[in-house]
Scaffold this motif. Structure first.
Motif, PDB file in Angstrom:
ATOM      1  N   VAL A  13      -6.368  -2.328 -23.147  1.00 46.16           N
ATOM      2  CA  VAL A  13      -7.764  -2.619 -22.894  1.00 46.16           C
ATOM      3  C   VAL A  13      -8.531  -1.315 -22.698  1.00 46.16           C
ATOM      4  O   VAL A  13      -8.018  -0.345 -22.152  1.00 46.16           O
ATOM      5  N   LEU A  14      -9.759  -1.293 -23.186  1.00 42.85           N
ATOM      6  CA  LEU A  14     -10.597  -0.109 -23.089  1.00 42.85           C
ATOM      7  C   LEU A  14     -11.695  -0.341 -22.056  1.00 42.85           C
ATOM      8  O   LEU A  14     -12.267  -1.425 -21.984  1.00 42.85           O
ATOM      9  N   THR A  15     -11.976   0.676 -21.273  1.00 41.82           N
ATOM     10  CA  THR A  15     -13.131   0.628 -20.390  1.00 41.82           C
ATOM     11  C   THR A  15     -14.278   1.334 -21.100  1.00 41.82           C
ATOM     12  O   THR A  15     -14.121   2.453 -21.589  1.00 41.82           O
ATOM     13  N   ILE A  16     -15.420   0.675 -21.155  1.00 46.05           N
ATOM     14  CA  ILE A  16     -16.522   1.121 -22.016  1.00 46.05           C
ATOM     15  C   ILE A  16     -17.800   1.289 -21.195  1.00 46.05           C
ATOM     16  O   ILE A  16     -18.173   0.399 -20.432  1.00 46.05           O
ATOM     17  N   ALA A  17     -18.451   2.422 -21.355  1.00 50.29           N
ATOM     18  CA  ALA A  17     -19.784   2.640 -20.789  1.00 50.29           C
ATOM     19  C   ALA A  17     -20.791   2.519 -21.932  1.00 50.29           C
ATOM     20  O   ALA A  17     -20.689   3.237 -22.926  1.00 50.29           O
ATOM     21  N   LEU A  18     -21.731   1.606 -21.763  1.00 47.94           N
ATOM     22  CA  LEU A  18     -22.733   1.354 -22.794  1.00 47.94           C
ATOM     23  C   LEU A  18     -24.084   1.870 -22.287  1.00 47.94           C
ATOM     24  O   LEU A  18     -24.674   1.291 -21.380  1.00 47.94           O
ATOM     25  N   ILE A  19     -24.557   2.969 -22.859  1.00 47.34           N
ATOM     26  CA  ILE A  19     -25.765   3.640 -22.387  1.00 47.34           C
ATOM     27  C   ILE A  19     -26.889   3.398 -23.386  1.00 47.34           C
ATOM     28  O   ILE A  19     -26.805   3.834 -24.541  1.00 47.34           O
ATOM     29  N   GLY A  20     -27.945   2.692 -22.939  1.00 47.98           N
ATOM     30  CA  GLY A  20     -29.034   2.415 -23.865  1.00 47.98           C
ATOM     31  C   GLY A  20     -30.298   1.945 -23.196  1.00 47.98           C
ATOM     32  O   GLY A  20     -30.324   0.848 -22.630  1.00 47.98           O
ATOM     33  N   PRO A  21     -31.365   2.737 -23.221  1.00 51.05           N
ATOM     34  CA  PRO A  21     -32.639   2.297 -22.649  1.00 51.05           C
ATOM     35  C   PRO A  21     -33.254   1.109 -23.382  1.00 51.05           C
ATOM     36  O   PRO A  21     -33.992   0.341 -22.777  1.00 51.05           O
ATOM     37  N   ASP A  22     -32.965   0.965 -24.674  1.00 54.81           N
ATOM     38  CA  ASP A  22     -33.539  -0.131 -25.437  1.00 54.81           C
ATOM     39  C   ASP A  22     -32.691  -1.390 -25.238  1.00 54.81           C
ATOM     40  O   ASP A  22     -31.537  -1.459 -25.680  1.00 54.81           O
ATOM     41  N   GLN A  23     -33.287  -2.387 -24.570  1.00 55.50           N
ATOM     42  CA  GLN A  23     -32.528  -3.579 -24.203  1.00 55.50           C
ATOM     43  C   GLN A  23     -32.053  -4.373 -25.415  1.00 55.50           C
ATOM     44  O   GLN A  23     -30.936  -4.878 -25.426  1.00 55.50           O
ATOM     45  N   TYR A  47     -30.855   6.542 -19.793  1.00 54.35           N
ATOM     46  CA  TYR A  47     -30.026   7.727 -19.978  1.00 54.35           C
ATOM     47  C   TYR A  47     -29.780   8.377 -18.612  1.00 54.35           C
ATOM     48  O   TYR A  47     -30.727   8.594 -17.852  1.00 54.35           O
ATOM     49  N   PRO A  48     -28.555   8.722 -18.292  1.00 50.41           N
ATOM     50  CA  PRO A  48     -28.315   9.447 -17.044  1.00 50.41           C
ATOM     51  C   PRO A  48     -28.791  10.895 -17.158  1.00 50.41           C
ATOM     52  O   PRO A  48     -28.896  11.435 -18.266  1.00 50.41           O
ATOM     53  N   GLU A  49     -29.089  11.501 -16.027  1.00 51.97           N
ATOM     54  CA  GLU A  49     -29.391  12.921 -16.026  1.00 51.97           C
ATOM     55  C   GLU A  49     -28.131  13.696 -16.405  1.00 51.97           C
ATOM     56  O   GLU A  49     -27.010  13.236 -16.173  1.00 51.97           O
TER      57      GLU A  49
END
Length: 394
Positions: A13-23, A47-49
């Motif tokens: 199983v993969l742990t995934i971070a999904l980064i996106g300001p556009d919903q 977006y994180p700093e």
């Protein structure tokens, strides 16, 4: 959220971070990922700093997916920072195909470039490639983590409140990898106190002790905003037939991966037959100044902690020295030793933070200052500098 069977996670199983300001684009990816059941996903709505990247990398995501279109130049900087600081597979997703941006993304370190419409087969193939790149074994820590156990002399002593806030303080004051385990089964409230919703629980870990390892444990944890990892008690009443060997296995695996492991043991004296007390770095016995609790504390110290007396620190919770009715000499005599910590009574603040699921330790109150000092002392840090009061303010 319904509890899922951890067997469905699989070994890859993969742990995934999904980064996106556009919903809309983010939802498109998230829905496809959910359909694939390819991993556990955490969504970032902005977006994180760049200075937050080390903390994100510290969470150990296998895949980080970044929306390119919302701010292409910043997204490229973010990709470069992620790729330069860690080893996750970085995927970029976009609503358009731009050969020049594609090349720049690859130069920044991205391994996959996904474009709308987000086809399930295309994303599934990308996840397979990411799974192949995933390290099989995490690097071993040089030393096992410190273990801090919170035990109550009586129900209602405030064990969970203190354990949760101590753990949050450890995470924020040290910046190191910290884990809270709720062993107050079957009715532990740590998740409720911290305002988190846990998909998996301590019961999942204990019932799968035979297959429990660093990778499996990581899938069961929930992350608090403070950076603290939490293995919560189940949200619903769950019958659990586990052994002390199962508890020992959980503690051993947890201490391999975390610098600090905090255990909310509630009033579970049955855990004395496990290695919990013997392996603890510090055992915090939580009591209040009342005849029943002081009597219980005396019996607990005499029965369970004569061999581990150097590890034991007694914490007087909701302490009101001017209205005790029992002087400190009698308290010390009852406890067989002086109390190490005195948590001041501030019922209104404690109740407010519980109702809002805001950790006490994140505020600047007398209670928070003592808990913060407990955590700093446990971690070997110097006392926190006291804030000077401004003239005319009280």
């Amino acid at each position: 959220m319904p509890t899922q069977d951890p067997d469905a996670l699989g070994t890859n199983v993969l742990t995934i971070a999904l980064i996106g300001p556009d919903q809309q684009r983010r939802n498109g990816i998230a829905i496809t990922l959910a359909g694939l059941q390819s991993g556990l996903t955490r969504e970032f709505t902005a977006y994180p700093e760049l200075d937050e990247v080390p903390r994100i990398l510290h969470d150990g995501y296998d895949v980080i997916m970044v929306d390119l279109d919302s701010n292409p130049e910043y997204a490229l900087d973010l990709i470069e920072a992620i790729c330069g600081g860690g080893s996750p597979t970085v995927m970029v997703y976009s609503g358009r195909t731009d050969p020049e941006l594609l090349v720049r993304c690859m130069r920044a370190g991205a391994r996959e470039f996904l474009t709308q419409p987000f086809e399930a087969n295309t994303i599934a193939e990308a996840m397979v490639r990411a799974s192949v790149r995933k390290p099989v074994v995490k690097p071993a820590k040089k030393s096992i983590g410190k273990l801090f156990v919170f035990l109550g002399a009586k129900g209602g002593s405030g064990v969970t409140t203190l354990a949760c806030n101590f753990a949050v303080s450890l995470a924020t004051e040290t910046g190191q990898n910290s884990l809270l385990i709720d062993l107050h089964l079957p009715l532990g409230d740590a998740a409720l106190d911290l305002g988190i919703t846990a998909q998996y629980s301590t019961v999942n870990a204990l019932q799968n002790a035979a297959r429990l390892d660093s990778n499996f444990l990581s899938k069961l944890l929930t992350k608090h905003d403070s950076g603290l990892s939490v293995l919560a008690a189940p949200g619903k009443f769950a019958q659990s037939q586990t052994t002390h060997d199962d508890v020992d296995k959980l503690l051993a695996v947890a201490r391999q991966d975390f610098d600090y492991v905090v255990v909310d043991a509630g009033t579970r004296l049955d855990l004395a037959d496990s290695s919990l007390f013997d392996q603890a770095t510090i055992i915090y016995l939580i009591t209040q100044v009342s005849i029943p609790e002081l009597r219980n504390s005396n019996r607990l110290v005499s029965e369970f902690f004569t061999k581990t007396s150097t590890k034991l620190e007694i914490v007087l919770n909701r302490y009101m020295p001017r209205s005790l009715g029992v002087d400190e000499d009698h308290i010390t005599k009852a406890l067989t030793r002086p109390a190490t910590w005195q948590i001041p009574n501030d019922y209104a603040t404690a109740r407010r933070t519980q109702n809002t699921a805001t950790p006490l330790s994140l505020e600047d109150t007398p209670i928070a200052r003592v808990i913060k000092q407990m955590a700093r002392t446990a971690a070997g840090l110097p006392p926190a500098a006291e804030k000077k009061k401004k003239f005319g303010l009280f």
